[in-house]
Enzyme design. Structure first.
Site, PDB file in Angstrom:
ATOM      1  N   MET A 187       0.633 -10.022   4.484  1.00 49.92           N
ATOM      2  CA  MET A 187      -0.827 -10.006   4.498  1.00 49.92           C
ATOM      3  C   MET A 187      -1.493 -11.320   4.090  1.00 49.92           C
ATOM      4  O   MET A 187      -2.637 -11.558   4.433  1.00 49.92           O
ATOM      5  CB  MET A 187      -1.350  -8.865   3.623  1.00 49.92           C
TER       6      MET A 187
ATOM      7  N   GLN B  84       3.305  -0.853   6.836  1.00 52.56           N
ATOM      8  CA  GLN B  84       3.503   0.596   6.740  1.00 52.56           C
ATOM      9  C   GLN B  84       4.784   1.017   7.452  1.00 52.56           C
ATOM     10  O   GLN B  84       5.286   0.319   8.326  1.00 52.56           O
ATOM     11  CB  GLN B  84       2.296   1.314   7.341  1.00 52.56           C
TER      12      GLN B  84
ATOM     13  N   CYS C 135      -4.156  -4.535   8.932  1.00 54.64           N
ATOM     14  CA  CYS C 135      -2.830  -4.842   8.406  1.00 54.64           C
ATOM     15  C   CYS C 135      -2.034  -5.733   9.358  1.00 54.64           C
ATOM     16  O   CYS C 135      -1.768  -6.885   9.065  1.00 54.64           O
ATOM     17  CB  CYS C 135      -2.138  -3.496   8.183  1.00 54.64           C
ATOM     18  N   MET C 136      -1.668  -5.206  10.498  1.00 55.57           N
ATOM     19  CA  MET C 136      -0.759  -5.924  11.385  1.00 55.57           C
ATOM     20  C   MET C 136      -1.443  -6.522  12.617  1.00 55.57           C
ATOM     21  O   MET C 136      -0.801  -7.174  13.436  1.00 55.57           O
ATOM     22  CB  MET C 136       0.374  -5.003  11.835  1.00 55.57           C
TER      23      MET C 136
HETATM   24  N1  LIG Z   1      -8.572  -4.850  -0.983  1.00 60.84           N
HETATM   25  C1  LIG Z   1      -7.644  -4.594  -0.079  1.00 60.84           C
HETATM   26  N2  LIG Z   1      -7.788  -3.555   0.749  1.00 60.84           N
HETATM   27  C2  LIG Z   1      -6.830  -3.294   1.663  1.00 60.84           C
HETATM   28  C3  LIG Z   1      -5.696  -4.117   1.778  1.00 60.84           C
HETATM   29  C4  LIG Z   1      -5.565  -5.218   0.893  1.00 60.84           C
HETATM   30  O1  LIG Z   1      -4.580  -5.974   0.917  1.00 60.84           O
HETATM   31  N3  LIG Z   1      -6.565  -5.419  -0.014  1.00 60.84           N
HETATM   32  N4  LIG Z   1      -4.735  -3.819   2.702  1.00 60.84           N
HETATM   33  C5  LIG Z   1      -5.094  -3.035   3.857  1.00 60.84           C
HETATM   34  C6  LIG Z   1      -3.862  -2.524   4.489  1.00 60.84           C
HETATM   35  S1  LIG Z   1      -2.701  -3.685   4.936  1.00 60.84           S
HETATM   36  C7  LIG Z   1      -3.621  -1.225   4.713  1.00 60.84           C
HETATM   37  S2  LIG Z   1      -2.236  -0.750   5.581  1.00 60.84           S
HETATM   38  C8  LIG Z   1      -4.596  -0.214   4.296  1.00 60.84           C
HETATM   39  C9  LIG Z   1      -3.999   1.124   3.875  1.00 60.84           C
HETATM   40  O2  LIG Z   1      -5.052   1.983   3.723  1.00 60.84           O
HETATM   41  P1  LIG Z   1      -4.933   3.574   3.795  1.00 60.84           P
HETATM   42  O3  LIG Z   1      -4.088   3.987   4.908  1.00 60.84           O
HETATM   43  O4  LIG Z   1      -6.333   4.060   3.812  1.00 60.84           O
HETATM   44  O5  LIG Z   1      -4.286   3.884   2.365  1.00 60.84           O
HETATM   45  P2  LIG Z   1      -3.243   5.006   1.969  1.00 60.84           P
HETATM   46  O6  LIG Z   1      -3.370   5.265   0.517  1.00 60.84           O
HETATM   47  O7  LIG Z   1      -1.917   4.624   2.452  1.00 60.84           O
HETATM   48  O8  LIG Z   1      -3.768   6.249   2.755  1.00 60.84           O
HETATM   49  C10 LIG Z   1      -2.927   7.190   3.325  1.00 60.84           C
HETATM   50  C11 LIG Z   1      -3.555   8.546   3.108  1.00 60.84           C
HETATM   51  O9  LIG Z   1      -2.787   9.521   3.792  1.00 60.84           O
HETATM   52  C12 LIG Z   1      -2.453  10.576   2.913  1.00 60.84           C
HETATM   53  N5  LIG Z   1      -1.152  11.093   3.369  1.00 60.84           N
HETATM   54  C13 LIG Z   1       0.084  10.838   2.919  1.00 60.84           C
HETATM   55  N6  LIG Z   1       1.009  11.448   3.672  1.00 60.84           N
HETATM   56  C14 LIG Z   1       0.351  12.103   4.630  1.00 60.84           C
HETATM   57  C15 LIG Z   1       0.762  12.926   5.729  1.00 60.84           C
HETATM   58  O10 LIG Z   1       1.933  13.177   5.967  1.00 60.84           O
HETATM   59  N7  LIG Z   1      -0.223  13.423   6.495  1.00 60.84           N
HETATM   60  C16 LIG Z   1      -1.545  13.187   6.262  1.00 60.84           C
HETATM   61  N8  LIG Z   1      -2.422  13.711   7.094  1.00 60.84           N
HETATM   62  N9  LIG Z   1      -1.954  12.450   5.225  1.00 60.84           N
HETATM   63  C17 LIG Z   1      -1.018  11.890   4.435  1.00 60.84           C
HETATM   64  C18 LIG Z   1      -2.443   9.967   1.544  1.00 60.84           C
HETATM   65  O11 LIG Z   1      -2.686  10.960   0.561  1.00 60.84           O
HETATM   66  C19 LIG Z   1      -3.580   8.928   1.644  1.00 60.84           C
HETATM   67  O12 LIG Z   1      -4.816   9.472   1.313  1.00 60.84           O
HETATM   68  O13 LIG Z   1      -5.400  -0.735   3.234  1.00 60.84           O
HETATM   69  C20 LIG Z   1      -6.079  -1.906   3.567  1.00 60.84           C
HETATM   70  N10 LIG Z   1      -6.989  -2.228   2.505  1.00 60.84           N
HETATM   71  N1  LIG Z   2       4.545  -1.383  -3.627  1.00 66.16           N
HETATM   72  C1  LIG Z   2       3.905  -1.397  -2.470  1.00 66.16           C
HETATM   73  N2  LIG Z   2       4.515  -1.885  -1.373  1.00 66.16           N
HETATM   74  C2  LIG Z   2       3.853  -1.932  -0.210  1.00 66.16           C
HETATM   75  C3  LIG Z   2       2.543  -1.417  -0.079  1.00 66.16           C
HETATM   76  C4  LIG Z   2       1.930  -0.861  -1.246  1.00 66.16           C
HETATM   77  O1  LIG Z   2       0.793  -0.376  -1.210  1.00 66.16           O
HETATM   78  N3  LIG Z   2       2.645  -0.882  -2.412  1.00 66.16           N
HETATM   79  N4  LIG Z   2       1.893  -1.477   1.108  1.00 66.16           N
HETATM   80  C5  LIG Z   2       2.592  -1.845   2.321  1.00 66.16           C
HETATM   81  C6  LIG Z   2       1.669  -2.454   3.279  1.00 66.16           C
HETATM   82  S1  LIG Z   2       0.760  -1.428   4.280  1.00 66.16           S
HETATM   83  C7  LIG Z   2       1.569  -3.793   3.451  1.00 66.16           C
HETATM   84  S2  LIG Z   2       0.493  -4.411   4.603  1.00 66.16           S
HETATM   85  C8  LIG Z   2       2.447  -4.722   2.731  1.00 66.16           C
HETATM   86  C9  LIG Z   2       1.737  -5.958   2.177  1.00 66.16           C
HETATM   87  O2  LIG Z   2       2.661  -6.788   1.598  1.00 66.16           O
HETATM   88  P1  LIG Z   2       2.281  -8.225   1.087  1.00 66.16           P
HETATM   89  O3  LIG Z   2       1.433  -8.917   2.074  1.00 66.16           O
HETATM   90  O4  LIG Z   2       3.519  -8.912   0.677  1.00 66.16           O
HETATM   91  O5  LIG Z   2       1.427  -7.895  -0.230  1.00 66.16           O
HETATM   92  P2  LIG Z   2      -0.033  -8.320  -0.748  1.00 66.16           P
HETATM   93  O6  LIG Z   2      -0.001  -8.049  -2.203  1.00 66.16           O
HETATM   94  O7  LIG Z   2      -1.080  -7.685   0.042  1.00 66.16           O
HETATM   95  O8  LIG Z   2      -0.232  -9.884  -0.508  1.00 66.16           O
HETATM   96  C10 LIG Z   2       0.717 -10.819  -0.172  1.00 66.16           C
HETATM   97  C11 LIG Z   2       0.527 -12.165  -0.793  1.00 66.16           C
HETATM   98  O9  LIG Z   2      -0.482 -12.938  -0.130  1.00 66.16           O
HETATM   99  C12 LIG Z   2      -0.855 -13.942  -1.024  1.00 66.16           C
HETATM  100  N5  LIG Z   2      -2.034 -14.686  -0.555  1.00 66.16           N
HETATM  101  C13 LIG Z   2      -3.329 -14.548  -0.910  1.00 66.16           C
HETATM  102  N6  LIG Z   2      -4.084 -15.480  -0.270  1.00 66.16           N
HETATM  103  C14 LIG Z   2      -3.249 -16.219   0.492  1.00 66.16           C
HETATM  104  C15 LIG Z   2      -3.423 -17.336   1.376  1.00 66.16           C
HETATM  105  O10 LIG Z   2      -4.505 -17.872   1.596  1.00 66.16           O
HETATM  106  N7  LIG Z   2      -2.300 -17.809   1.994  1.00 66.16           N
HETATM  107  C16 LIG Z   2      -1.062 -17.312   1.765  1.00 66.16           C
HETATM  108  N8  LIG Z   2      -0.035 -17.855   2.380  1.00 66.16           N
HETATM  109  N9  LIG Z   2      -0.878 -16.272   0.923  1.00 66.16           N
HETATM  110  C17 LIG Z   2      -1.946 -15.729   0.310  1.00 66.16           C
HETATM  111  C18 LIG Z   2      -1.052 -13.155  -2.294  1.00 66.16           C
HETATM  112  O11 LIG Z   2      -1.023 -14.012  -3.413  1.00 66.16           O
HETATM  113  C19 LIG Z   2       0.094 -12.167  -2.250  1.00 66.16           C
HETATM  114  O12 LIG Z   2       1.174 -12.571  -3.060  1.00 66.16           O
HETATM  115  O13 LIG Z   2       3.076  -4.055   1.647  1.00 66.16           O
HETATM  116  C20 LIG Z   2       3.702  -2.844   2.017  1.00 66.16           C
HETATM  117  N10 LIG Z   2       4.473  -2.447   0.879  1.00 66.16           N
HETATM  118 MO   LIG Z   3      -0.742  -2.635   5.572  1.00 68.47          MO
END
Ligand SMILES: Nc1nc2c(c(=O)[nH]1)N[C@H]1C(S)=C(S)[C@@H](COP(=O)(O)OP(=O)(O)OC[C@H]3O[C@@H](n4cnc5c(=O)[nH]c(N)nc54)[C@H](O)[C@@H]3O)O[C@H]1N2
Ligand SMILES: Nc1nc2c(c(=O)[nH]1)N[C@H]1C(S)=C(S)[C@@H](COP(=O)(O)OP(=O)(O)OC[C@H]3O[C@@H](n4cnc5c(=O)[nH]c(N)nc54)[C@H](O)[C@@H]3O)O[C@H]1N2
Ligand SMILES: [Mo]
Ligand code: SF4
Length: 751
Positions: free
Chosen positions: A338, A376, A171-172
């Site tokens: 992202m 996050q 993520c970050m």
């Molecule tokens: N295809 C695709 N995959 C991605 C991404 C993407 O853009 N595309 N993004 C990536 C990114 S940026 C991220 S951050 C990850 C997120 O990936 P994950 O962290 O694996 O996803 P979450 O669903 O947030 O998982 C959190 C888990 O913690 C549990 N939970 C909630 N609250 C608590 C608590 O208080 N304690 C405990 N122990 N558990 C709790 C929830 O039920 C859930 O199962 O996914 C990544 N994967």
């Molecule tokens: N509702 C909701 N909010 C969330 C989350 C969630 O699960 N649900 N997750 C949280 C987390 S952990 C994260 S990391 C953030 C993610 O937040 P964002 O990064 O804003 O969300 P994403 O949908 O992963 O993707 C962002 C954008 O990247 C664009 N993109 C794809 N390819 C490229 C490229 O080559 N270049 C550029 N410039 N852009 C591209 C996609 O079209 C998309 O619009 O959201 C946070 N907030």
């Molecule tokens: Mo994330």
């Protein structure tokens, strides 16, 4: 609910009818006036970090409302407003469980003692037979700061294992490495206040409207305030965010590094650069080598607007236009997420964004700053700051620095040489280590990797053999299928702790109610587990989470992440404080690296800015060439597949999927196909469509829409029945080790 979902979305999406958003959202939250008391908290979803007040009656949480004193000024999005039913969802995990007879056996409920002993015995055995390199902790940017701090201390200080990583790697990590390479230290320079002062928004690779809705509302409000405020959105999809854009730049996915260099080219050519700024405050570098400004200028000759057009498809005139808007605005703020970080060259992309700010001097003033949006709610505070990643130690220290290890050993009162000198396994290497059987036992906390890792068919293989202990709150988490031990963690507002959001703001979540069932707060679980594995109890002497915060707060005083003035008592009174904050009287910091603003810059420093993370106090403008994505589309796999989020679901939908209003909005995954492509492929709206990549294939209902440009398809990844990450490769940025979830090659055809 006193407002319809459509009205709400209209407000968040277009930002036009702000009153529609603000009015009804507030009304909805205040609906429930039966609460006996209101307890302070932070939303547990996105990195916006909205303050929430939880209404309690008779020991039950009955309502939430936005905290009027936190940055969100009382606003919440629908996810935040719907947190109460998640606490009481029937899917909650309420008892510890183990798989006594190995992976083939079923999970059976047991006592806490039995579960803890079961896990500890196995970790002890692995440690004795295979050493600290064979155990690991995989944590989360959603864990509380105290949890990640304690886990990191137990593993790195107590068990001598640097195999501590977590989902912020997915993520970050690229943003972290971008900040550290350009400025010397991690974490953003600016704050949300800059949104109110900016006159040009450069939003790249962020769907702010769906992923950070309350922040988006603030951006939209600023835009509405004056016709002089301009918004540029750089995204290959037409998202809700792009609807407020004055200029929406679409391009061939994965080529925007060339665009960023092209903007730098235009800025210099048109003499919009600020030589007084970069002459004083910056070095130019190619990799580790210093270069001159003239060499940089020469390097940029490869990125004339015409050459950029050939690579990206962006009309030359558009590159010129947005470069001028960026440079000429009284205050330009970049916001990214992202689309920039989850890239094979994600760190370089971050560097190139910072370059534009340093080149133009759009930095260090209100409204002029790069500001990465954290995904996050506690990736900044709880993982980056406490150093719970394989290469880090607390407070910006790094494992492979002798002096840093020594400092941490002294602070943790450990014998010299306790902390292992080599960095541990980053996420992909950690799961690969399980496949090769080098990592034999893993403790997973607050994350659901069996759903969210890339290349799932490959990376979950190790979970089938390694010993897996996991903390969870919900029964639907995919990773439970691989668990040998399940510890039910207390959920949001059932335990106390600190979250640190995007803008370096630490806020407290107070315990509002008792944990459900037999659930226990994770700090207790971690400490009990640690002691049973053999960690010296003196290392983790804490009575409660406040004690842990206090230690960490004092330790921070020895670093430039100094927040020793943010006491628990202050957090209880105030709704969040932004570090650095070295004394209890300090109000918190808005402009980092700026004299008289950032307390880490000496008062008598001769210049206005000081990048103290760098040995010579200067930031770096990097020569980073464009490189294509890891797996671009080709003749055999002619489409680009990208994945991301939808407004109403959180990642793997274990929480949002329990709320009928949210679930109904997005019941399952789908694939967005551009009308031109759909026509060629004879796909109509609702048809079943196959996505086939080099890893796997899967079938989705089609949404024919012009949100994707031709050649690009999008699918969200929340669906528990369609694990789209099976389609993805696991190639990661060589510096940050963050996977490129945003781009892979795919075939698209009618099922
Ligand atoms: N295809 C695709 N995959 C991605 C991404 C993407 O853009 N595309 N993004 C990536 C990114 S940026 C991220 S951050 C990850 C997120 O990936 P994950 O962290 O694996 O996803 P979450 O669903 O947030 O998982 C959190 C888990 O913690 C549990 N939970 C909630 N609250 C608590 C608590 O208080 N304690 C405990 N122990 N558990 C709790 C929830 O039920 C859930 O199962 O996914 C990544 N994967
Ligand atoms: N509702 C909701 N909010 C969330 C989350 C969630 O699960 N649900 N997750 C949280 C987390 S952990 C994260 S990391 C953030 C993610 O937040 P964002 O990064 O804003 O969300 P994403 O949908 O992963 O993707 C962002 C954008 O990247 C664009 N993109 C794809 N390819 C490229 C490229 O080559 N270049 C550029 N410039 N852009 C591209 C996609 O079209 C998309 O619009 O959201 C946070 N907030
Ligand atoms: Mo994330
Ligand atoms: S914007 Fe993010 S932090 Fe704020 S209420 Fe919505 S999900 Fe929660």
């Amino acid at each position: 609910m006193t407002f319809s979902r459509r009205e709400f979305l209209k407000g968040t999406a277009a930002g036009i009818a702000l009153s529609v958003l603000a009015g009804p959202a507030m009304a909805a939250q205040q609906n429930n006036s039966e609460a006996e008391k209101w307890v302070k908290g932070v939303c547990r979803y996105c990195g916006t970090g909205c303050g929430i007040l939880v209404g309690v009656k008779g020991g039950k949480a009955v309502a939430v409302k936005g905290d009027p004193n936190n940055h969100n000024q009382g606003l919440l999005c629908l996810k935040g407003a719907m947190l109460i039913p998640v606490i009481y969802a029937t899917d909650r995990l309420l008892k510890p469980m183990i798989r006594k007879g190995g992976k083939a056996d079923k999970l059976t409920e047991v006592s806490w003692d039995e579960a803890l002993d079961f896990a500890a015995a196995r970790f002890k055995k692995v440690l004795a037979e295979n050493g600290p390199g064979a155990i690991a902790y995989y944590g989360s940017g959603q864990a509380l700061t105290e949890e990640s701090y304690v886990a990191n201390k137990i593993w790195k200080g107590g068990l001598k294992s640097n195999n501590v990583d977590g989902n912020p790697r997915l993520c970050m990590a690229s943003a972290v490495a971008g900040y550290t390479t350009t400025f010397g230290k991690d974490e953003p320079l600016g704050t949300y206040g800059d949104i109110d002062a900016a006159s040009c928004f450069f939003i790249i690779g962020s769907n702010t409207s769906e992923a950070h809705p309350v922040l988006f509302q603030r951006i939209a409000k600023r835009k509405e305030s004056s016709s002089k405020v301009k918004v540029i959105v750089v995204d290959p999809r037409r998202t809700n965010t792009s609807r407020i854009a004055d200029v929406h730049v679409t391009f061939k996915p994965g080529t925007d590094l060339a665009l960023l260099n092209g903007m730098a080219h235009v800025i210099i050519k048109e003499e919009l650069d600020n030589a007084r700024f970069y002459g004083k405050y910056c070095n130019f570098m190619k990799g580790n080598d210093a270069v001159t400004f003239d060499e940089y200028k020469k390097f940029l000759e490869d990125y004339t607007p015409e050459k950029v057009e050939a690579i990206t498809g962006v009309p030359a005139a558009t590159t010129v236009k947005i470069a001028k808007m960026f440079a000429e605005s009284p205050g330009t703020i970049s916001l990214w997420c992202m689309g920039i970080n989850q890239r094979f060259k994600g760190v370089w992309a971050n560097n190139l964004l910072h370059n534009l700010h340093l080149l133009t001097g759009q930095i260090g003033r209100p409204g002029a700053t790069p500001l990465s949006l954290t995904g996050q709610p506690n990736a900044c505070g709880g993982v980056r700051d406490v150093g719970a990643l394989a290469h880090l130690l607390p407070g910006g220290r790094v494992v492979e620095n002798d002096a840093h290890r020594k400092e941490m050993e002294e602070l943790w009162q450990l014998p010299p040489g306790t902390i292992a000198p080599k960095m541990g396994r980053h996420t992909i290497a950690l799961y690969e280590g399980m496949i090769s059987r080098d990592v034999k036992a893993v403790f997973i906390h607050c994350t659901n990797p069996a759903h969210t890792l890339p290349n799932l068919n490959k990376l979950t293989k190790g979970l089938e053999t390694a010993f897996v202990a996991i903390t969870e709150c919900f029964k639907t988490a995919e990773t439970l299928k691989y668990a040998d031990v399940v510890f039910p963690d207390a959920f949001w507002c059932e335990k106390e702790g600190v979250y640190g959001c995007t803008e370096r703001r630490y806020s407290l979540i107070e315990q509002a109610i008792k944990p459900s069932g037999e659930a226990r707060p994770a700090v207790d679980i971690l400490m009990e587990f640690g002691k049973r594995v053999g960690v010296d109890p003196k290392l983790i002497p804490y009575k409660n989470s406040a004690d842990i915060w206090d230690e960490w707060r004092q330790i921070s005083a020895k670093s430039v992440y100094n927040f020793s003035g943010i006491t628990r008592a202050r957090l209880k009174k105030e709704s969040g404080i932004k570090w650095p904050c070295p004394t209890e009287q300090h109000p918190g910091t808005n402009l980092r690296y700026v004299r008289d603003e950032d307390p880490m810059v000496p008062k008598d420093h001769p210049d206005k800015m000081f990048f103290y993370g760098k040995p010579d106090g200067k930031a770096v403008i990097f020569l980073r060439p464009y490189e294509p994505p890891f797996e671009p589309a080709d003749a055999e796999y002619p489409f680009v597949l990208t994945t991301g989020r939808v407004i109403d679901h959180w990642h793997t939908a274990t929480m949002t999927g329990t709320v009928p209003e949210l679930k109904k909005a997005y019941p399952g995954a789908y694939v967005e196909v551009n009308p031109e492509d759909a026509k060629k492929l004879h796909i109509a709206n609702g048809d079943m469509v196959v996505l086939e990549t080099r890893r796997d294939k899967m079938t989705f209902p089609a949404r024919v829409t012009d949100t994707c440009m031709p050649g690009l398809v999008f699918t969200p990844f929340f669906d528990q029945k369609l694990l789209v990450n099976k389609l993805f490769h696991d190639a990661a940025d060589p510096i940050s080790k963050e996977p490129e979830y945003k781009i892979c090659a795919t075939k698209v055809y009618k099922a």
